[in-house]
Write a protein that holds these residues in place. Sequence first.
Motif, PDB file in Angstrom:
ATOM      1  N   UNK A 285      44.582  52.153  50.175  1.00 23.40           N
ATOM      2  CA  UNK A 285      43.056  51.836  50.305  1.00 23.40           C
ATOM      3  C   UNK A 285      42.948  50.482  49.568  1.00 23.40           C
ATOM      4  N   UNK A 286      43.717  49.707  49.498  1.00 21.32           N
ATOM      5  CA  UNK A 286      43.622  48.439  49.070  1.00 21.32           C
ATOM      6  C   UNK A 286      43.285  47.477  50.153  1.00 21.32           C
ATOM      7  N   UNK A 287      42.425  46.306  49.906  1.00 21.61           N
ATOM      8  CA  UNK A 287      42.005  45.474  50.929  1.00 21.61           C
ATOM      9  C   UNK A 287      42.498  44.101  50.276  1.00 21.61           C
ATOM     10  N   UNK A 288      43.255  43.357  50.688  1.00 15.25           N
ATOM     11  CA  UNK A 288      43.695  41.747  50.525  1.00 15.25           C
ATOM     12  C   UNK A 288      43.085  40.882  51.270  1.00 15.25           C
ATOM     13  N   UNK A 289      42.314  39.956  50.880  1.00 16.75           N
ATOM     14  CA  UNK A 289      41.620  38.957  51.859  1.00 16.75           C
ATOM     15  C   UNK A 289      41.815  37.592  51.412  1.00 16.75           C
ATOM     16  N   UNK A 290      42.606  36.632  52.005  1.00 12.55           N
ATOM     17  CA  UNK A 290      42.705  35.251  51.632  1.00 12.55           C
ATOM     18  C   UNK A 290      42.229  34.379  52.710  1.00 12.55           C
ATOM     19  N   UNK A 291      41.753  32.987  52.286  1.00 13.65           N
ATOM     20  CA  UNK A 291      41.306  32.080  53.036  1.00 13.65           C
ATOM     21  C   UNK A 291      41.473  30.646  52.649  1.00 13.65           C
ATOM     22  N   UNK A 292      42.305  29.910  53.288  1.00 16.22           N
ATOM     23  CA  UNK A 292      42.520  28.782  52.822  1.00 16.22           C
ATOM     24  C   UNK A 292      42.063  27.489  54.004  1.00 16.22           C
ATOM     25  N   UNK A 319      29.298  44.595  40.221  1.00 12.92           N
ATOM     26  CA  UNK A 319      28.535  46.070  40.221  1.00 12.92           C
ATOM     27  C   UNK A 319      29.217  47.133  41.047  1.00 12.92           C
ATOM     28  N   UNK A 320      29.883  46.766  42.268  1.00 14.58           N
ATOM     29  CA  UNK A 320      30.240  47.686  43.007  1.00 14.58           C
ATOM     30  C   UNK A 320      31.580  48.225  42.741  1.00 14.58           C
ATOM     31  N   UNK A 321      32.500  47.054  42.305  1.00 18.55           N
ATOM     32  CA  UNK A 321      33.953  47.580  42.039  1.00 18.55           C
ATOM     33  C   UNK A 321      34.376  47.052  40.792  1.00 18.55           C
ATOM     34  N   UNK A 322      33.726  47.336  39.632  1.00 18.39           N
ATOM     35  CA  UNK A 322      34.214  47.210  38.219  1.00 18.39           C
ATOM     36  C   UNK A 322      35.607  47.776  37.921  1.00 18.39           C
ATOM     37  N   UNK A 323      36.360  46.653  37.491  1.00 14.96           N
ATOM     38  CA  UNK A 323      38.010  46.927  37.256  1.00 14.96           C
ATOM     39  C   UNK A 323      38.663  47.327  38.435  1.00 14.96           C
ATOM     40  N   UNK A 324      37.990  47.023  39.694  1.00 13.45           N
ATOM     41  CA  UNK A 324      38.803  47.426  40.766  1.00 13.45           C
ATOM     42  C   UNK A 324      38.965  46.301  41.637  1.00 13.45           C
ATOM     43  N   UNK A 325      38.714  45.072  41.379  1.00  8.17           N
ATOM     44  CA  UNK A 325      38.722  43.993  42.083  1.00  8.17           C
ATOM     45  C   UNK A 325      39.163  42.653  41.436  1.00  8.17           C
ATOM     46  N   UNK A 326      39.764  41.896  42.076  1.00  8.83           N
ATOM     47  CA  UNK A 326      40.142  40.385  41.635  1.00  8.83           C
ATOM     48  C   UNK A 326      39.711  39.356  42.762  1.00  8.83           C
ATOM     49  N   UNK A 327      39.181  38.458  42.092  1.00  5.40           N
ATOM     50  CA  UNK A 327      38.425  37.367  42.907  1.00  5.40           C
ATOM     51  C   UNK A 327      38.694  36.040  42.141  1.00  5.40           C
ATOM     52  N   UNK A 328      39.309  34.977  43.126  1.00  7.76           N
ATOM     53  CA  UNK A 328      39.921  33.781  42.308  1.00  7.76           C
ATOM     54  C   UNK A 328      39.789  32.682  43.249  1.00  7.76           C
TER      55      UNK A 328
END
Length: 345
Positions: A285-292, A319-328
């Motif tokens: 149930x985890x989505x990984x998205x990367x763009x270079x 708001x939608x995914x507190x403690x369930x998302x990582x963005x960098x």
Amino acid sequence: MHKNKNITIFSHLLVWIVLFSMPYFLSYGQEQDLNRLVAHFWIPLIFSAIIFYLNYFILIDAFLFPKKMMQFVVINAVIIMIFLFLKEFIEDTYFSDLVKKRSGSNGGEGRPFKMFVYIQILSYMAPLLFSIAIKTTKRWVRTETERKEAINFKLQSELQHLHYQLQPHFFFNSLNNIYAMVDISPDQAKTSIHSLSKLMRYMLYETNEESIALSKEVEFMKKYIDLMKLRVSDKTVVNYSFPSEATTIKIAPLLFISLIENAFKHGVSASKPSTININMTCNDKTVLFSIENDNFPKKTDDKSGSGIGLLNIEKRLELLYPNRSSFKTFVKDERYIAQLEIETH
């Protein structure tokens, strides 16, 4: 709501039925004296019920919650004293034989009046305190529910604002790209307008749900990438990889499109070769998205776009995914990299 009210009424009736039946259960198999039950148990119980419901429905709301403490205490003290004297009057008038019998068993000295008063006051204090406890708890639960509903309404309003904020931002950037093609390639500009209309239809009519199928979002991103490829030169290579297998994953709409927009805005040069790599994978149930993409920072005099895309993503993730998302985002070897990971459950 009506069902809950019926359950509450039934619960109250059951409690009082049990209380009125207690003497029979406690003295099962023994000789019953109805007069004694009425005088020493049922009458005080009726008075206790009156104190409980009088406070529960009227006095607590009228005096205790508005912080009129003195009036609340005085009124209840008067009620308790009235019931004390009323009980004595009823016993002396209608149950005089019991009173005489009890006095005889005490050696003719009568009951210790002060001790009797203290016990009676404490017995009437119990329903009063129960009433306060139950009413206060119900008020706290209602207040907490209203507070959570207010927070949820605020979050939904903010999410809706961010969603509506993203649509004109996307439309503005797309129109800028099409405008740049009008003089160079009118046919491509016409094709782009037609493609843009399809994308806008998706944004307006299919993204109003809290979450949508990931496959729909993937199709939307592919169409947008194809639209953007019309305006770049042969020096720009665009590679993308999305999940090919059907998935039941649902995702909040329009979370990834701003990253793709930024890649075409800041990662493409008219004179230099450039490469954009887009990759999405799903693991359970985890989505990984990367763009270079190559890093060509926007010039200070370039006013295209409003720069709200990344901020929009960050706020929506909070708001939608507190403690369930990582963005960098970061720059490595002159390549701008954005990575987004979301746990959808």
